[in-house]
Structure formats: structure tokens, C-alpha cells
Design an enzyme around this catalytic site. Structure first.
Site, PDB file in Angstrom:
ATOM      1  N   VAL A  32       0.878  -1.207  -0.107  1.00  0.00           N
ATOM      2  CA  VAL A  32      -0.041  -0.130   0.081  1.00  0.00           C
ATOM      3  C   VAL A  32       1.005   1.251  -0.136  1.00  0.00           C
ATOM      4  CG1 VAL A  32      -0.442   0.147   2.674  1.00  0.00           C
ATOM      5  CG2 VAL A  32      -2.235   0.884   1.018  1.00  0.00           C
ATOM      6  N   ASP A  33       2.152   1.041   0.610  1.00  0.00           N
ATOM      7  CA  ASP A  33       2.798   2.278   0.529  1.00  0.00           C
ATOM      8  C   ASP A  33       3.466   2.642  -0.769  1.00  0.00           C
ATOM      9  OD1 ASP A  33       4.825   4.100   1.502  1.00  0.00           O
ATOM     10  OD2 ASP A  33       6.203   2.683   2.559  1.00  0.00           O
TER      11      ASP A  33
HETATM   12  P1  ADP Z   1       2.460  -4.270   5.998  1.00  0.00           P
HETATM   13  O1  ADP Z   1       3.985  -3.853   5.809  1.00  0.00           O
HETATM   14  O2  ADP Z   1       2.001  -3.054   7.027  1.00  0.00           O
HETATM   15  O3  ADP Z   1       1.923  -5.606   6.192  1.00  0.00           O
HETATM   16  P2  ADP Z   1       1.250  -4.087   3.167  1.00  0.00           P
HETATM   17  O4  ADP Z   1       1.329  -2.746   2.374  1.00  0.00           O
HETATM   18  O5  ADP Z   1       2.379  -5.279   2.922  1.00  0.00           O
HETATM   19  O6  ADP Z   1       1.843  -3.517   4.592  1.00  0.00           O
HETATM   20  O7  ADP Z   1      -0.158  -4.415   3.459  1.00  0.00           O
HETATM   21  C1  ADP Z   1      -1.197  -3.959   4.212  1.00  0.00           C
HETATM   22  C2  ADP Z   1      -2.545  -4.358   3.523  1.00  0.00           C
HETATM   23  O8  ADP Z   1      -2.674  -3.117   2.586  1.00  0.00           O
HETATM   24  C3  ADP Z   1      -2.736  -5.752   2.992  1.00  0.00           C
HETATM   25  O9  ADP Z   1      -3.869  -6.157   3.073  1.00  0.00           O
HETATM   26  C4  ADP Z   1      -2.347  -5.277   1.335  1.00  0.00           C
HETATM   27  O10 ADP Z   1      -3.326  -6.134   0.762  1.00  0.00           O
HETATM   28  C5  ADP Z   1      -3.226  -3.967   1.452  1.00  0.00           C
HETATM   29  N1  ADP Z   1      -3.014  -3.050   0.057  1.00  0.00           N
HETATM   30  C6  ADP Z   1      -1.889  -3.203  -0.896  1.00  0.00           C
HETATM   31  N2  ADP Z   1      -2.269  -2.036  -1.765  1.00  0.00           N
HETATM   32  C7  ADP Z   1      -3.638  -1.427  -1.343  1.00  0.00           C
HETATM   33  C8  ADP Z   1      -4.303  -0.319  -1.828  1.00  0.00           C
HETATM   34  N3  ADP Z   1      -3.820   0.204  -3.081  1.00  0.00           N
HETATM   35  N4  ADP Z   1      -5.380   0.130  -1.082  1.00  0.00           N
HETATM   36  C9  ADP Z   1      -5.843  -0.618  -0.096  1.00  0.00           C
HETATM   37  N5  ADP Z   1      -4.997  -1.715   0.563  1.00  0.00           N
HETATM   38  C10 ADP Z   1      -3.951  -2.030  -0.111  1.00  0.00           C
END
Ligand code: ADP
Length: 170
Positions: A32-33
Site C-alpha cells: 500500500v505504501d
Molecule cells: P504491511 O507491511 O504493514 O503489512 P502491506 O502494504 O504489505 O503493509 O499490506 C497492508 C495491507 O494493504 C494488505 O492487506 C494489502 O493487501 C493492502 N493493500 C495493498 N495495496 C493497497 C491499496 N492500494 N489500497 C488498499 N489496501 C492495499
């Protein structure tokens, strides 16, 4: 309903503030980052560089730049290490501190991703329960925030968050 859940891309949410599941460097990552940085444009990285990183469990805010959201609240979730390393307290702190930061920029609507349940491997059922209960509790002390949306990426995650909301907020 003050607290709700949807299945959507958080970068498209038209809310005052979206929360980013960042890492301690705040210099961008995957998941998501990465999606938030791509959608916000390079000014977001420049703004993050001014923040000097962020501790696990804490949150810091920037503007949203090209995003529909006016602000991004960057928080750093714990990496799941089996549950005995303070992960629950740190995850609760992420939700609490993110809402405090959102209130400090006068946000009335906030969208959260599922913090720590992607690459950081926090089990979704436990994480969702803590997320919903912590948000509910924190909102009691911050009446200026009107709506919190859990923005789930998958239908499976949405079902888990929805069940927690039904159980904990009715
Ligand atoms: P972390 O490192 O905190 O686990 P991640 O980004 O790997 O963070 O995942 C956190 C959540 O965000 C997961 O459920 C992932 O599927 C979700 N995610 C990824 N891209 C998006 C997006 N564009 N919008 C909403 N959620 C997302």
C-alpha cells in the site's frame, strides 16, 4: 455508522486523510505504501524525507499532494514475530496515534488500510479485532472525527473486518 468497511483502493478514497502502512524510514516501500507514493507523486517522498523517519507504533502526517485525500497519515505497524514481542500493543498504538494525527490536521473522515497484515504478516483475524476495537475506543475521545473507513484490498479481508464491526460496534 461511524465505522465502516469497504473493498477498494485506498489511493482513490475521497476522505480528508488516508493512512499509510509505511516502514520506519518513511522513504517508500511496496504494498500500500508503494501505491500511495505512486498516486501522490514525487512531492510525497520529498515531504516524507523532512520527517526523519517514524518509530513503530507512531504516526506522522504529510499533505496528500495528487491524491484525492488532503492528508496522508504515515504509521509504522509491527512485523509479526509470533505475538510475544509487543505486536498487539504496537498495532493498537498505530490506530490510536493515526487518529490523533488525523484530528490534529482537522480531518473529519479517515480511511485505514489493514496495517501489518501484508508483508508484515500479522494474522488478519487478530489484527482486525484490534483495529476495530481500538478505533472505536479512540473515537469516543475524539468526537471531531465523524467517519472511519477500513479500506480492504481483498473480499476476504473485507469479510473479516465487517464481522468485527458487526460484533464490536452494535
Ligand atoms: P504491511 O507491511 O504493514 O503489512 P502491506 O502494504 O504489505 O503493509 O499490506 C497492508 C495491507 O494493504 C494488505 O492487506 C494489502 O493487501 C493492502 N493493500 C495493498 N495495496 C493497497 C491499496 N492500494 N489500497 C488498499 N489496501 C492495499
Amino acid at each position: 455508522m461511524k465505522i465502516n468497511a469497504i473493498q477498494a483502493d485506498i489511493t482513490q478514497q475521497e476522505v480528508d486523510a488516508i493512512v499509510n502502512a509505511a516502514n520506519t524510514s518513511l522513504l517508500g516501500g511496496g504494498g500500500v505504501d508503494g501505491a500511495i507514493h505512486r498516486a501522490a507523486g514525487p512531492e510525497l517522498l520529498a515531504a516524507c524525507k523532512q520527517l526523519g523517519g517514524c518509530a513503530t507504533g507512531d504516526a506522522k502526517s504529510t499533505r496528500g499532494f495528487k491524491l484525492p485525500a488532503r492528508y496522508v497519515i504515515h504509521t509504522v505497524g509491527p512485523v509479526w514475530q509470533g505475538g510475544e514481542r509487543g505486536e498487539a500493543e504496537l498495532l493498537m498504538s498505530c490506530y490510536r496515534r493515526s487518529l490523533e494525527e488525523a484530528a490534529s490536521v482537522n480531518a473529519r473522515s479517515v480511511a485505514f488500510p489493514s496495517i501489518s497484515t501484508g508483508v508484515y504478516r500479522y494474522p488478519i483475524n487478530e489484527a482486525a479485532k484490534l483495529a476495530v476495537s481500538t478505533v472505536k475506543q479512540t473515537l469516543d475521545a475524539i468526537p471531531s472525527i465523524e467517519t472511519v473507513t477500513f479500506c480492504c484490498f481483498s473480499a476476504e479481508d473485507l469479510a473479516v473486518y465487517q464481522a468485527c464491526i458487526n460484533q464490536l460496534t452494535r
